[in-house]
Design a protein around this motif. Structure first.
Motif, PDB file in Angstrom:
ATOM      1  N   ALA A 158       0.824  -1.213   0.000  1.00  0.00           N
ATOM      2  CA  ALA A 158       0.000   0.000   0.000  1.00  0.00           C
ATOM      3  C   ALA A 158       0.857   1.262   0.000  1.00  0.00           C
ATOM      4  O   ALA A 158       0.466   2.292  -0.556  1.00  0.00           O
ATOM      5  N   LYS A 159       2.038   1.191   0.626  1.00  0.00           N
ATOM      6  CA  LYS A 159       2.945   2.343   0.603  1.00  0.00           C
ATOM      7  C   LYS A 159       3.539   2.546  -0.794  1.00  0.00           C
ATOM      8  O   LYS A 159       3.723   3.684  -1.248  1.00  0.00           O
ATOM      9  N   PHE A 175       3.558  -4.970  13.435  1.00  0.00           N
ATOM     10  CA  PHE A 175       4.104  -3.817  12.718  1.00  0.00           C
ATOM     11  C   PHE A 175       4.613  -2.721  13.644  1.00  0.00           C
ATOM     12  O   PHE A 175       5.273  -1.781  13.195  1.00  0.00           O
ATOM     13  N   SER A 176       4.311  -2.815  14.931  1.00  0.00           N
ATOM     14  CA  SER A 176       4.646  -1.742  15.858  1.00  0.00           C
ATOM     15  C   SER A 176       5.629  -2.207  16.931  1.00  0.00           C
ATOM     16  O   SER A 176       5.595  -3.367  17.359  1.00  0.00           O
ATOM     17  N   THR A 207       5.369   2.947  10.060  1.00  0.00           N
ATOM     18  CA  THR A 207       4.789   4.062   9.319  1.00  0.00           C
ATOM     19  C   THR A 207       3.494   3.631   8.645  1.00  0.00           C
ATOM     20  O   THR A 207       3.455   2.627   7.930  1.00  0.00           O
ATOM     21  N   LYS A 208       2.439   4.389   8.868  1.00  0.00           N
ATOM     22  CA  LYS A 208       1.136   4.015   8.329  1.00  0.00           C
ATOM     23  C   LYS A 208       1.084   4.204   6.818  1.00  0.00           C
ATOM     24  O   LYS A 208       1.576   5.210   6.302  1.00  0.00           O
ATOM     25  N   PRO A 209       0.504   3.257   6.103  1.00  0.00           N
ATOM     26  CA  PRO A 209       0.310   3.439   4.658  1.00  0.00           C
ATOM     27  C   PRO A 209      -0.618   4.633   4.397  1.00  0.00           C
ATOM     28  O   PRO A 209      -1.442   4.979   5.245  1.00  0.00           O
ATOM     29  N   PRO A 210      -0.514   5.253   3.229  1.00  0.00           N
ATOM     30  CA  PRO A 210      -1.345   6.416   2.907  1.00  0.00           C
ATOM     31  C   PRO A 210      -2.756   6.040   2.446  1.00  0.00           C
ATOM     32  O   PRO A 210      -3.331   6.708   1.584  1.00  0.00           O
ATOM     33  N   VAL A 211      -3.300   4.961   2.993  1.00  0.00           N
ATOM     34  CA  VAL A 211      -4.666   4.520   2.717  1.00  0.00           C
ATOM     35  C   VAL A 211      -5.282   4.125   4.055  1.00  0.00           C
ATOM     36  O   VAL A 211      -4.563   3.911   5.041  1.00  0.00           O
ATOM     37  N   LYS A 233      -1.418   5.173  18.007  1.00  0.00           N
ATOM     38  CA  LYS A 233      -2.120   6.191  17.240  1.00  0.00           C
ATOM     39  C   LYS A 233      -1.161   6.774  16.210  1.00  0.00           C
ATOM     40  O   LYS A 233      -0.029   7.122  16.511  1.00  0.00           O
ATOM     41  N   GLY A 234      -1.626   6.854  14.982  1.00  0.00           N
ATOM     42  CA  GLY A 234      -0.789   7.354  13.898  1.00  0.00           C
ATOM     43  C   GLY A 234      -0.135   6.260  13.093  1.00  0.00           C
ATOM     44  O   GLY A 234       0.291   6.494  11.956  1.00  0.00           O
ATOM     45  N   GLU A 235      -0.057   5.023  13.668  1.00  0.00           N
ATOM     46  CA  GLU A 235       0.511   3.896  12.931  1.00  0.00           C
ATOM     47  C   GLU A 235      -0.573   3.118  12.185  1.00  0.00           C
ATOM     48  O   GLU A 235      -0.273   2.306  11.333  1.00  0.00           O
TER      49      GLU A 235
END
Length: 266
Positions: A158-159, A175-176, A207-211, A233-235
């Motif tokens: 997705a990234k 992922f975290s 880092t969160k994907p832009p979707v 939060k934010g991930e």
């Protein structure tokens, strides 16, 4: 002369076989050292009680299937969905989720790479090509549903290609936080052949994907720390707790129901 030539060929063949055996031994030793690395003293995976609780997965699925099922109406819109299997597993392990999503009217495909034995640059490129190709064929971006390691693949795809992805749903995906906050990192390093700190793809996995990105996690997960799978939060955009084992994410009826709701909502 023919005898001398044959002897030379035999010697050359023996030399090549010896060299290959030597390389194999070196690789086995290298991977063994990766598997025997020490975990940082301040990092913990799920407790051993939770780990043993993974053995109850078939019983829990049977019990859940005997409960009165919730009758969902077919989805108002059919979506294109791709399922990505967990580490060491094949897409067939996610067949119950596929059947549930297809019963709701969605078009479901698997990742097309067989067993998931970890990432390589080539496998990741092939996965990206498959996602982009299917999205183009379907005429819409895909919903990527990744179980455990499959969720890391989904987030990284997705990234790289946000135009081809509508939604990412991870299930028990680490992922975290620290990459050793689970009970599978040594097996991963042994089989994948690289350190969890130096993967060939996705160095910044938090880092969160832009979707839109949803993390399904479970306090009963015996493989991955629920903090790693839940994220901060934010991930991710949303974190939803489930009542299942780590292995249960692949087939539990409650997980299938939640996926149908998420796919319909996005």
């Amino acid at each position: 002369m023919a005898m001398i030539f044959n002897l030379q060929q035999g010697a050359a063949g023996l030399g090549q076989a010896t060299a290959r055996l030597s390389l194999l031994r070196e690789e086995v030793a290298r991977r063994g050292s990766l598997a025997l690395q020490s975990r940082p003293v301040d990092v913990r995976g799920p407790k051993w009680q939770a780990f043993l609780g993974e053995l109850r997965t078939p019983i829990e699925h049977w019990q859940a299937s005997r409960q009165m099922p919730v009758q969902d109406e077919p989805a108002s819109e059919s979506r294109a969905v791709m399922l990505l299997p967990g580490f060491g597993t094949h897409p067939v392990r996610m067949k119950p989720l596929r059947l549930a999503l297809e019963a709701a009217g969605h078009r479901v495909s698997d990742w097309g790479l067989g067993f998931n034995f970890g990432p390589t640059e080539d496998r990741f490129e092939r996965l990206c090509e498959r996602v982009v190709t299917i999205a183009r064929k379907e005429g819409e971006p895909l919903v990527l549903v990744g179980w455990s390691l499959g969720g890391l693949f989904a987030r990284e795809v997705a990234k790289a290609h946000p135009e081809a992805v509508r939604l990412v749903v991870t299930m028990g995906t680490p992922f975290s936080g620290d990459r050793r906050a689970n009970n599978a990192w040594r097996a991963y390093q042994l089989i994948a052949g690289h350190s969890v700190d130096e993967p060939p793809i996705g160095r910044d996995m938090a880092t969160k994907p832009p979707v839109p990105t949803v993390a399904l996690w479970s306090p009963r997960d015996g493989i991955v720390s629920h903090r790693s799978a839940c994220g901060r939060k934010g991930e991710r955009d949303l974190a939803i707790p489930m009542r299942c084992t780590h292995l249960g994410f692949a087939a539990h009826p409650d997980v299938a129901l939640m996926l149908k709701r998420l796919v319909a909502a996005y």
